[in-house]
Design a protein around this motif. Sequence first.
Motif, PDB file in Angstrom:
ATOM      1  N   CYS A 189      -2.586   6.871   8.885  1.00 40.35           N
ATOM      2  CA  CYS A 189      -2.162   5.561   9.394  1.00 40.35           C
ATOM      3  C   CYS A 189      -3.349   4.654   9.720  1.00 40.35           C
ATOM      4  O   CYS A 189      -4.209   4.999  10.528  1.00 40.35           O
ATOM      5  CB  CYS A 189      -1.320   5.760  10.655  1.00 40.35           C
ATOM      6  N   ARG A 206       7.376  12.189  -1.089  1.00 45.18           N
ATOM      7  CA  ARG A 206       6.454  12.164  -2.217  1.00 45.18           C
ATOM      8  C   ARG A 206       7.185  12.685  -3.449  1.00 45.18           C
ATOM      9  O   ARG A 206       8.212  13.360  -3.325  1.00 45.18           O
ATOM     10  CB  ARG A 206       5.247  13.101  -1.966  1.00 45.18           C
ATOM     11  N   ILE A 233       0.809  -1.219   0.000  1.00 44.01           N
ATOM     12  CA  ILE A 233       0.000   0.000   0.000  1.00 44.01           C
ATOM     13  C   ILE A 233       0.850   1.280   0.000  1.00 44.01           C
ATOM     14  O   ILE A 233       0.472   2.291  -0.571  1.00 44.01           O
ATOM     15  CB  ILE A 233      -0.995  -0.003   1.183  1.00 44.01           C
ATOM     16  N   ARG A 270      -6.525   0.087   0.330  1.00 39.35           N
ATOM     17  CA  ARG A 270      -6.940   0.676   1.598  1.00 39.35           C
ATOM     18  C   ARG A 270      -8.341   0.201   1.991  1.00 39.35           C
ATOM     19  O   ARG A 270      -8.620  -0.039   3.161  1.00 39.35           O
ATOM     20  CB  ARG A 270      -6.895   2.207   1.491  1.00 39.35           C
ATOM     21  N   ASN A 297       8.021  11.728   5.657  1.00 34.16           N
ATOM     22  CA  ASN A 297       7.533  10.863   4.580  1.00 34.16           C
ATOM     23  C   ASN A 297       7.724  11.594   3.263  1.00 34.16           C
ATOM     24  O   ASN A 297       7.562  12.809   3.197  1.00 34.16           O
ATOM     25  CB  ASN A 297       6.059  10.534   4.778  1.00 34.16           C
ATOM     26  N   HIS A 305      -4.173   2.512  -4.703  1.00 34.92           N
ATOM     27  CA  HIS A 305      -4.057   2.793  -3.282  1.00 34.92           C
ATOM     28  C   HIS A 305      -5.405   2.661  -2.588  1.00 34.92           C
ATOM     29  O   HIS A 305      -5.533   1.976  -1.577  1.00 34.92           O
ATOM     30  CB  HIS A 305      -3.478   4.197  -3.047  1.00 34.92           C
ATOM     31  N   ARG A 335      -3.921   8.929   3.279  1.00 36.54           N
ATOM     32  CA  ARG A 335      -2.958   7.923   3.751  1.00 36.54           C
ATOM     33  C   ARG A 335      -2.815   7.891   5.259  1.00 36.54           C
ATOM     34  O   ARG A 335      -1.842   7.355   5.796  1.00 36.54           O
ATOM     35  CB  ARG A 335      -1.580   8.161   3.119  1.00 36.54           C
ATOM     36  N   GLY A 395      -3.124   1.923  11.299  1.00 34.50           N
ATOM     37  CA  GLY A 395      -2.888   1.263  12.584  1.00 34.50           C
ATOM     38  C   GLY A 395      -2.898   2.222  13.774  1.00 34.50           C
ATOM     39  O   GLY A 395      -2.496   1.840  14.873  1.00 34.50           O
ATOM     40  N   SER A 440       1.895  12.926  13.560  1.00 32.05           N
ATOM     41  CA  SER A 440       2.739  11.722  13.528  1.00 32.05           C
ATOM     42  C   SER A 440       2.155  10.555  12.750  1.00 32.05           C
ATOM     43  O   SER A 440       2.893   9.695  12.281  1.00 32.05           O
ATOM     44  CB  SER A 440       3.033  11.276  14.957  1.00 32.05           C
ATOM     45  N   PHE A 441       0.820  10.469  12.653  1.00 26.04           N
ATOM     46  CA  PHE A 441       0.194   9.373  11.902  1.00 26.04           C
ATOM     47  C   PHE A 441      -0.149   9.778  10.468  1.00 26.04           C
ATOM     48  O   PHE A 441      -0.880   9.069   9.779  1.00 26.04           O
ATOM     49  CB  PHE A 441      -1.082   8.906  12.608  1.00 26.04           C
ATOM     50  N   GLY A 442       0.358  10.901  10.012  1.00 26.50           N
ATOM     51  CA  GLY A 442       0.060  11.337   8.665  1.00 26.50           C
ATOM     52  C   GLY A 442      -1.315  11.962   8.585  1.00 26.50           C
ATOM     53  O   GLY A 442      -1.861  12.430   9.587  1.00 26.50           O
ATOM     54  N   ALA A 489       5.122  -1.315   8.875  1.00 24.66           N
ATOM     55  CA  ALA A 489       4.497  -0.071   9.343  1.00 24.66           C
ATOM     56  C   ALA A 489       4.345  -0.101  10.843  1.00 24.66           C
ATOM     57  O   ALA A 489       4.284   0.935  11.494  1.00 24.66           O
ATOM     58  CB  ALA A 489       3.127   0.104   8.697  1.00 24.66           C
ATOM     59  N   GLY A 490       4.254  -1.313  11.383  1.00 28.05           N
ATOM     60  CA  GLY A 490       3.652  -1.417  12.691  1.00 28.05           C
ATOM     61  C   GLY A 490       4.484  -1.936  13.845  1.00 28.05           C
ATOM     62  O   GLY A 490       3.930  -2.100  14.924  1.00 28.05           O
TER      63      GLY A 490
HETATM   64  C1  HEM Z   1       0.659   4.735   7.373  1.00 24.99           C
HETATM   65  C2  HEM Z   1       2.828   6.482  11.354  1.00 24.99           C
HETATM   66  C3  HEM Z   1       1.865   2.354  13.722  1.00 24.99           C
HETATM   67  C4  HEM Z   1      -0.141   0.550   9.702  1.00 24.99           C
HETATM   68  C5  HEM Z   1       1.305   5.560   8.267  1.00 24.99           C
HETATM   69  C6  HEM Z   1       1.736   6.899   7.963  1.00 24.99           C
HETATM   70  C7  HEM Z   1       2.360   7.383   9.072  1.00 24.99           C
HETATM   71  C8  HEM Z   1       2.308   6.350  10.086  1.00 24.99           C
HETATM   72  C9  HEM Z   1       3.012   8.748   9.216  1.00 24.99           C
HETATM   73  C10 HEM Z   1       1.537   7.633   6.627  1.00 24.99           C
HETATM   74  C11 HEM Z   1       2.722   7.435   5.740  1.00 24.99           C
HETATM   75  C12 HEM Z   1       2.683   8.339   4.533  1.00 24.99           C
HETATM   76  O1  HEM Z   1       1.850   9.253   4.467  1.00 24.99           O
HETATM   77  O2  HEM Z   1       3.522   8.156   3.629  1.00 24.99           O
HETATM   78  C13 HEM Z   1       2.755   5.507  12.345  1.00 24.99           C
HETATM   79  C14 HEM Z   1       3.288   5.675  13.696  1.00 24.99           C
HETATM   80  C15 HEM Z   1       3.016   4.502  14.363  1.00 24.99           C
HETATM   81  C16 HEM Z   1       2.325   3.619  13.432  1.00 24.99           C
HETATM   82  C17 HEM Z   1       3.988   6.917  14.230  1.00 24.99           C
HETATM   83  C18 HEM Z   1       3.326   4.116  15.788  1.00 24.99           C
HETATM   84  C19 HEM Z   1       3.539   4.942  16.774  1.00 24.99           C
HETATM   85  C20 HEM Z   1       1.206   1.518  12.861  1.00 24.99           C
HETATM   86  C21 HEM Z   1       0.706   0.212  13.187  1.00 24.99           C
HETATM   87  C22 HEM Z   1       0.160  -0.301  12.043  1.00 24.99           C
HETATM   88  C23 HEM Z   1       0.301   0.700  11.007  1.00 24.99           C
HETATM   89  C24 HEM Z   1       0.781  -0.452  14.562  1.00 24.99           C
HETATM   90  C25 HEM Z   1      -0.501  -1.625  11.779  1.00 24.99           C
HETATM   91  C26 HEM Z   1      -0.801  -2.532  12.625  1.00 24.99           C
HETATM   92  C27 HEM Z   1      -0.065   1.525   8.735  1.00 24.99           C
HETATM   93  C28 HEM Z   1      -0.505   1.321   7.354  1.00 24.99           C
HETATM   94  C29 HEM Z   1      -0.273   2.533   6.685  1.00 24.99           C
HETATM   95  C30 HEM Z   1       0.303   3.435   7.660  1.00 24.99           C
HETATM   96  C31 HEM Z   1      -1.085   0.051   6.754  1.00 24.99           C
HETATM   97  C32 HEM Z   1      -0.544   2.857   5.206  1.00 24.99           C
HETATM   98  C33 HEM Z   1      -1.794   3.673   5.047  1.00 24.99           C
HETATM   99  C34 HEM Z   1      -2.020   4.121   3.619  1.00 24.99           C
HETATM  100  O3  HEM Z   1      -1.071   4.239   2.834  1.00 24.99           O
HETATM  101  O4  HEM Z   1      -3.185   4.371   3.261  1.00 24.99           O
HETATM  102  N1  HEM Z   1       1.650   5.258   9.573  1.00 24.99           N
HETATM  103  N2  HEM Z   1       2.199   4.265  12.228  1.00 24.99           N
HETATM  104  N3  HEM Z   1       0.936   1.791  11.538  1.00 24.99           N
HETATM  105  N4  HEM Z   1       0.417   2.794   8.866  1.00 24.99           N
HETATM  106 FE1  HEM Z   1       1.181   3.575  10.585  1.00 24.99          FE
END
Ligand code: HEM
Length: 398
Positions: free
Chosen positions: A344, A286, A79, A91, A284, A87, A342, A346, A336-338, A234-235
């Motif tokens: 996050c 692009r 993904i 998703r 991140n 995408h 996109r 998780g 932090s999670f975007g 990612a996780g």
């Molecule tokens: C995407 C941060 C934990 C699964 C992302 C993105 C960020 C992020 C910034 C976006 C990336 C982008 O825009 O290029 C974090 C942080 C975490 C964390 C800081 C922990 C503190 C997790 C966990 C999982 C997970 C535990 C799964 C169990 C994903 C997935 C995406 C994602 C599948 C892709 C989403 C997409 O492209 O639509 N994460 N993540 N993440 N994360 Fe997390």
Amino acid sequence: GAGFDPVDPAVLRDPYPYYAWLLRHDPVHRGANGIWYVTRYDDVRTVLGEARFGRAGIRDFWASLVGPGPLSEVLRHTIFFQDDPDHERLRSLIGPAFTPRLIRRMGAEIEQTARDLLRPLRRRGEMDLVDDFAYPLALATISTLLGMPARDRDALRAWSVDIAPTLDLLASPEEIARGQAAMGQFAEYLTELIAERRRSPGDDLISAMIEATGGQRPITTNALIGTAVALVFAGHDTVTNQIGNGVLAFLRHPRQLELLRAEPDRLAGAVEECLRYDSSVQSNSRQISADLDLSGTKLPEGAFVVALAGAANRDPAQFTDPDRFDIRRSERPPMSFGAGMRFCLGALLARMELKAALGQLAGLAELRQAVPTGELVYRRSTMFRGVVSLPITFAATP
Ligand code: HEM
């Protein structure tokens, strides 16, 4: 000079003074190698959340960096490296597989794992927070999510240790060779695991994805392998690093730790502040496929754009006194999670892990960092921020 360079050892050690300068003087900055660095909260949200800022160019750049082999065969289908419509298609398969039932079950498992890990450590009065607690918690969570038997966790750990460095611009040829071999073995393992789940579904995310797509167009094994690999990468390092960064923030701000102990209802706020103050994901990237204007700065077609969430989280236009660590804040959510398309997938699970970890650790009396700050070693990565090891001491209890 050449401008901002995330590979500079001083930046890797402490990027925040550099971000502060950029936020103030050049918020959309053309840095080393002609790469554009974006720092303001609103601009970072735009870059991370909108389709105009694509990932296909990053995929191709990375694929040429690692060359042909299992790494790019598997990862180019994940993904992270898709633009719409692919995408969105992936998703909408992965997102709904995190069912409320699965999330509830994971929540209970995470709390239990955090308690079980800490029990034998309590008697010792010392541990390496990363190796003894954060990493095993994150690894157990992700392997439970994927329905991997506990006996396979050591293998998973070994593969991911070899694969993770290849996802960075700093990867050496030796690291890439090790990563290729590990990815080959990991994909083989996942092929068998998926066949097993097709025969006898379990309570896990892979089974949920198979079940959800069972009727019309059954999901391919390659898509499932890609997803499993994506979730692993990612996780688990992200969560491990974030636990370390959060605990370090509390060790340096003991009065905030006292506040959390006195008012445990602040746990959720504490987790948000740890994510904001020192995010484990700093940036991140692009690439844009047409000229565009970002808050008055013209970016040319083909430009590589790096959104610095770590800087957005310190944007003074969004957070008062942004360099202060304060769990009582209630301003914007951390970047932090975007964002947007996109954001996050998780995030909920990650927050549950961070709450379980911090909740357990806050219960340890006399928590102290056991090595001087100057001796802490940070991971060699421009994207991921975290210490390799964090020795701590605390009052031992029988
Ligand atoms: C995407 C941060 C934990 C699964 C992302 C993105 C960020 C992020 C910034 C976006 C990336 C982008 O825009 O290029 C974090 C942080 C975490 C964390 C800081 C922990 C503190 C997790 C966990 C999982 C997970 C535990 C799964 C169990 C994903 C997935 C995406 C994602 C599948 C892709 C989403 C997409 O492209 O639509 N994460 N993540 N993440 N994360 Fe997390």
